[in-house]
Design an enzyme around this catalytic site. Sequence first.
Site, PDB file in Angstrom:
ATOM      1  N   ASP A  37      40.456  32.250  19.893  1.00 55.59           N
ATOM      2  CA  ASP A  37      41.210  32.058  21.339  1.00 55.59           C
ATOM      3  C   ASP A  37      41.303  30.537  21.594  1.00 55.59           C
ATOM      4  OD1 ASP A  37      40.526  34.718  21.348  1.00 55.59           O
ATOM      5  OD2 ASP A  37      39.291  34.904  23.168  1.00 55.59           O
ATOM      6  N   ASP A  41      44.845  28.917  22.738  1.00 55.04           N
ATOM      7  CA  ASP A  41      45.053  28.343  24.067  1.00 55.04           C
ATOM      8  C   ASP A  41      45.856  26.969  23.577  1.00 55.04           C
ATOM      9  OD1 ASP A  41      44.245  30.442  25.388  1.00 55.04           O
ATOM     10  OD2 ASP A  41      42.289  29.709  25.655  1.00 55.04           O
ATOM     11  N   SER A  86      55.275  65.569  33.941  1.00 49.57           N
ATOM     12  CA  SER A  86      53.816  65.636  33.841  1.00 49.57           C
ATOM     13  C   SER A  86      53.515  66.623  32.797  1.00 49.57           C
ATOM     14  CB  SER A  86      53.351  65.751  35.223  1.00 49.57           C
ATOM     15  OG  SER A  86      53.930  66.863  35.660  1.00 49.57           O
ATOM     16  N   GLU A 120      45.756  62.692  21.485  1.00 54.47           N
ATOM     17  CA  GLU A 120      45.255  61.207  21.863  1.00 54.47           C
ATOM     18  C   GLU A 120      44.429  61.090  22.961  1.00 54.47           C
ATOM     19  OE1 GLU A 120      49.465  60.206  22.943  1.00 54.47           O
ATOM     20  OE2 GLU A 120      50.226  60.518  21.022  1.00 54.47           O
ATOM     21  N   LYS A 122      43.507  60.607  26.809  1.00 59.54           N
ATOM     22  CA  LYS A 122      44.203  60.576  27.920  1.00 59.54           C
ATOM     23  C   LYS A 122      43.864  59.623  28.902  1.00 59.54           C
ATOM     24  CE  LYS A 122      46.169  63.615  31.659  1.00 59.54           C
ATOM     25  NZ  LYS A 122      46.057  62.775  32.868  1.00 59.54           N
ATOM     26  N   ASP A 124      43.220  57.016  31.759  1.00 55.13           N
ATOM     27  CA  ASP A 124      43.150  56.971  33.202  1.00 55.13           C
ATOM     28  C   ASP A 124      43.666  55.823  33.879  1.00 55.13           C
ATOM     29  OD1 ASP A 124      42.824  57.989  35.564  1.00 55.13           O
ATOM     30  OD2 ASP A 124      40.799  58.213  35.552  1.00 55.13           O
ATOM     31  N   ARG A 143      56.194  55.374  37.552  1.00 53.25           N
ATOM     32  CA  ARG A 143      56.683  56.649  37.428  1.00 53.25           C
ATOM     33  C   ARG A 143      57.515  56.917  38.531  1.00 53.25           C
ATOM     34  NH1 ARG A 143      54.642  61.887  38.295  1.00 53.25           N
ATOM     35  NH2 ARG A 143      55.395  63.421  36.824  1.00 53.25           N
ATOM     36  N   GLU A 182      50.729  53.705  29.458  1.00 60.96           N
ATOM     37  CA  GLU A 182      49.743  53.627  30.497  1.00 60.96           C
ATOM     38  C   GLU A 182      49.350  52.409  30.843  1.00 60.96           C
ATOM     39  OE1 GLU A 182      49.408  56.744  31.585  1.00 60.96           O
ATOM     40  OE2 GLU A 182      47.873  56.967  33.027  1.00 60.96           O
ATOM     41  N   TYR A 234      52.413  55.587  24.515  1.00 65.27           N
ATOM     42  CA  TYR A 234      52.359  56.859  23.732  1.00 65.27           C
ATOM     43  C   TYR A 234      53.565  57.698  23.702  1.00 65.27           C
ATOM     44  CZ  TYR A 234      51.130  57.725  28.800  1.00 65.27           C
ATOM     45  OH  TYR A 234      51.198  57.713  30.123  1.00 65.27           O
ATOM     46  N   LYS A 298      49.680  67.208  21.429  1.00 68.48           N
ATOM     47  CA  LYS A 298      51.254  67.184  21.441  1.00 68.48           C
ATOM     48  C   LYS A 298      51.701  67.831  19.919  1.00 68.48           C
ATOM     49  CE  LYS A 298      51.434  62.756  23.936  1.00 68.48           C
ATOM     50  NZ  LYS A 298      52.059  61.366  24.005  1.00 68.48           N
ATOM     51  N   LYS A 322      41.730  68.530  29.699  1.00 65.32           N
ATOM     52  CA  LYS A 322      40.941  67.868  30.383  1.00 65.32           C
ATOM     53  C   LYS A 322      39.223  67.621  29.880  1.00 65.32           C
ATOM     54  CE  LYS A 322      42.532  66.565  34.067  1.00 65.32           C
ATOM     55  NZ  LYS A 322      43.500  65.695  34.895  1.00 65.32           N
ATOM     56  N   CYS A 416      14.191  52.094  63.020  1.00 61.90           N
ATOM     57  CA  CYS A 416      14.180  52.321  61.443  1.00 61.90           C
ATOM     58  C   CYS A 416      12.935  53.312  61.475  1.00 61.90           C
ATOM     59  CB  CYS A 416      13.536  51.089  61.090  1.00 61.90           C
ATOM     60  SG  CYS A 416      12.949  50.826  59.508  1.00 61.90           S
ATOM     61  N   CYS A 418      10.544  53.195  59.833  1.00 61.54           N
ATOM     62  CA  CYS A 418       9.242  52.579  59.790  1.00 61.54           C
ATOM     63  C   CYS A 418       8.663  53.081  61.158  1.00 61.54           C
ATOM     64  CB  CYS A 418       9.187  51.173  59.605  1.00 61.54           C
ATOM     65  SG  CYS A 418       9.822  50.276  60.769  1.00 61.54           S
ATOM     66  N   CYS A 434      17.100  46.869  59.841  1.00 56.10           N
ATOM     67  CA  CYS A 434      15.560  46.841  60.533  1.00 56.10           C
ATOM     68  C   CYS A 434      15.541  45.382  61.087  1.00 56.10           C
ATOM     69  CB  CYS A 434      14.868  47.559  59.523  1.00 56.10           C
ATOM     70  SG  CYS A 434      13.070  47.606  60.465  1.00 56.10           S
ATOM     71  N   CYS A 439       8.183  45.745  58.762  1.00 51.52           N
ATOM     72  CA  CYS A 439       8.616  47.060  58.584  1.00 51.52           C
ATOM     73  C   CYS A 439       8.176  47.379  57.188  1.00 51.52           C
ATOM     74  CB  CYS A 439      10.178  47.208  58.580  1.00 51.52           C
ATOM     75  SG  CYS A 439      10.730  48.486  57.678  1.00 51.52           S
TER      76      CYS A 439
HETATM   77  S1  IVH Z   1      52.456  61.870  27.381  1.00 54.04           S
HETATM   78  C1  IVH Z   1      56.157  64.572  28.863  1.00 54.04           C
HETATM   79  N1  IVH Z   1      50.344  60.786  26.601  1.00 54.04           N
HETATM   80  O1  IVH Z   1      48.819  61.744  31.718  1.00 54.04           O
HETATM   81  C2  IVH Z   1      54.549  64.087  28.408  1.00 54.04           C
HETATM   82  N2  IVH Z   1      50.507  61.066  28.851  1.00 54.04           N
HETATM   83  O2  IVH Z   1      50.169  64.457  33.435  1.00 54.04           O
HETATM   84  C3  IVH Z   1      54.285  62.558  28.909  1.00 54.04           C
HETATM   85  N3  IVH Z   1      48.603  60.076  30.193  1.00 54.04           N
HETATM   86  O3  IVH Z   1      51.977  60.933  33.778  1.00 54.04           O
HETATM   87  C4  IVH Z   1      53.189  62.226  28.939  1.00 54.04           C
HETATM   88  N4  IVH Z   1      47.511  59.325  28.527  1.00 54.04           N
HETATM   89  O4  IVH Z   1      50.508  59.045  32.856  1.00 54.04           O
HETATM   90  C5  IVH Z   1      51.011  61.106  27.546  1.00 54.04           C
HETATM   91  N5  IVH Z   1      48.330  60.034  25.696  1.00 54.04           N
HETATM   92  C6  IVH Z   1      49.156  60.321  26.479  1.00 54.04           C
HETATM   93  C7  IVH Z   1      48.697  60.109  28.177  1.00 54.04           C
HETATM   94  C8  IVH Z   1      49.484  60.422  28.967  1.00 54.04           C
HETATM   95  C9  IVH Z   1      47.637  59.389  29.699  1.00 54.04           C
HETATM   96  C10 IVH Z   1      49.007  60.450  31.734  1.00 54.04           C
HETATM   97  C11 IVH Z   1      50.341  60.000  31.906  1.00 54.04           C
HETATM   98  C12 IVH Z   1      50.945  61.323  32.400  1.00 54.04           C
HETATM   99  C13 IVH Z   1      49.942  62.001  32.663  1.00 54.04           C
HETATM  100  C14 IVH Z   1      50.350  63.570  32.232  1.00 54.04           C
END
Ligand code: IVH
Length: 680
Positions: A37, A41, A86, A120, A122, A124, A143, A182, A234, A298, A322, A416, A418, A434, A439
């Site tokens: 690093d 730098d 989504s 993959e 998901k 957050d 989005r 993401e 992704y 997928k 999920k 309190c 006590c 308190c 106390c």
């Molecule tokens: S694919 C048409 N892959 O989950 C499919 N989504 O409800 C497009 N997300 O809005 C999404 N990790 O923000 C995909 N590996 C992943 C993901 C992912 C997180 C989120 C994404 C999307 C929501 C789907």
Amino acid sequence: MTTYTQEEAAQKIAALTEDLNQHAYRYYVLDDAIISDAEYDRRLRELEALEKDFPAFRLPDSPTQRVGGPALEHFDKVTHRIPMLSLANAMNKEELVEFDQRVKKQLGLSASQHVEYIAEPKIDGIAISLLYEDNQFSVGATRGDGVTGEDITANLKTISAIPLRLFDGKKTVPPVVEVRGEAYMPRDGFDAFNEEQRKIGEKAFANPRNATAGSLKQLDPSTTAKRPLSAFIYAPGYMEEVEINSQWDFLDTIESWGFPRNPLSRRCQGVEEVIQCYEDLMEQRPRLNYDIDGMVVKVNDYALQKQLGFISKSPRWAIAFKFPPQQEITKVLDIQIQVGRTGKLTPVAHLEPIQVAGVMVSRATLHNQDEIDKKDIRVGDYVVIQRAGDVIPEVVTVITDRRVPDAQPYKIPPRCPCGMSESERAPGEAAHYCTGLACPSRLKSGFEHFVSRKAMNVEGLGPKIIDQAVDDGLLQAIPDLYRLTEQDWRSLERTGERSVQNLLQSLEKSKDTTLARFLFALGIRHVGETTARTLSDHFETLHGLYQASLEDLKDVPDVGPIVAFSVYHFFQQEENRDTIQALLDLGIEIAPPTKVIADLPGKEFFEDKTFVITGSLAQMSRDDAKEQIQARGGKVSGSISKKTDYLVAGAAAGSKLQKAQSLGVSVLDEEAFLARLQGE
Ligand code: IVH
């Protein structure tokens, strides 16, 4: 300083830009850095200096552009060329199997045939779209509602994991490329950022996702630049002239163009393998440095995806599998007040016990009166509670539809628990305190803290003994700990001769302490372990702290105005000074902070390097190992990252060792570590 001709400068700038971008790619995408690093730098600063002298030659993909440009007045709208959809959810294995059955049916496959899926994590975080024109990053957007999002290009440019320029790889980069992914805040970065926010008296964020959203919504990109954000890509968006046949091919291709892909994505033959991957992922989840809330499954083959098509707003070829909910509904049986060592009164909901993500929960903090008012939490209410990671459970919201008609709003009582003193809301603070110094609840938690491992480290003095000693009037003030005689301790229940001997020995041993431990032990409001160490390093002696003005305290790096005021106020109070004096009179010896001693063996090796300690060491405790490293000018961190120089691995080292190996962090076993400490 080297002087360059115009031509040389242009060449040097181009070469450095290319070089730095290559190293950033190795670091962020390939996870395979080959320079330190510090070296990165140094080259970055060299480029900065050159660009300053020759601004005309600065390239659009220069890494110096990541510090954030001028502030914006608002975000422009961006219409996505292809809507950002989504996903449908599968809440359990049965629903995933149903998804697989639907896919097969539509593709005309038999029940025994396997579909190839990509599984993959998901992530957050916050969904983003990145557009590249002629290899240059041109527009980055949120989005939004899926059709139109906000143009946050300037903020996304500050994220080092997002390439500013693409290069040809597995396939030639087409003239227009849009990808989706993401943005997220790594957990270690989030913790550090939140701690910093608290220190400077700013609002802390509830979770990394909120922190990411907040950071991307800044109108001033230089603010975003200071936030530790990262990203994973992704999904394809709009793309011209490129033949990509499957999701796996897509991930390989974008990686070769310079995008970060998630390393945990897997190819699975059939739904059974997907379920296996899901279980593996769930098992890894607590150790990941980012939050995930499930797995996205997928269909791999793009031709099959096309055949499956879409239904309303989601694709038929993918599903979000999920994780079990971290949230549950339960009933508030009672609200009770807990008294902290500083006298802080915390309302706590006592709940009908319920499992949340595998852990039984029966209490949840309600924080303070404002929180209770805001959420309108009443005894008898049904509430949604959540546990995120290992955080104490909290009430998310009340289900008002299920409220009984006579439920009353809750007010923190004027006294309190006590029973001795009044409770009072401190000016400018959300908490009630308190007011009584005597106390007992306050005293009890104060004693527990004072003797705890990271404070004075007294062994054999648990909450049960403290409770009794306070109730019997033996312990009335902190110095009493060192005044009680063998007979006093023996008069308490469950205290045998041996245990009292050990306790007395441990009390005696605790008298030799450090300034940092002592400051932490005093339980000064807002002074945790780290701040205690900062203050100790800065002022070196108690005397130094007594002398410090409010301004002096505010000037200490990493000490914000709230902390400064609290410390100042503490040392101004006569009774606190008396307590400290009494402790010193009883033989407490405070050693000044361990300075880096020039001739400590092995100093050259440890200085300015970052270590993580894991597993159990036979020759010393982990805390001792930490002190030894720090005394030699090294840093000790709790989690492994690419910034870690060495992992010190004792016996039975687990996930940290694995992670170190996967990141290529050097590992020292105990023997090698001891040898280094001796300067060998
Ligand atoms: S694919 C048409 N892959 O989950 C499919 N989504 O409800 C497009 N997300 O809005 C999404 N990790 O923000 C995909 N590996 C992943 C993901 C992912 C997180 C989120 C994404 C999307 C929501 C789907």
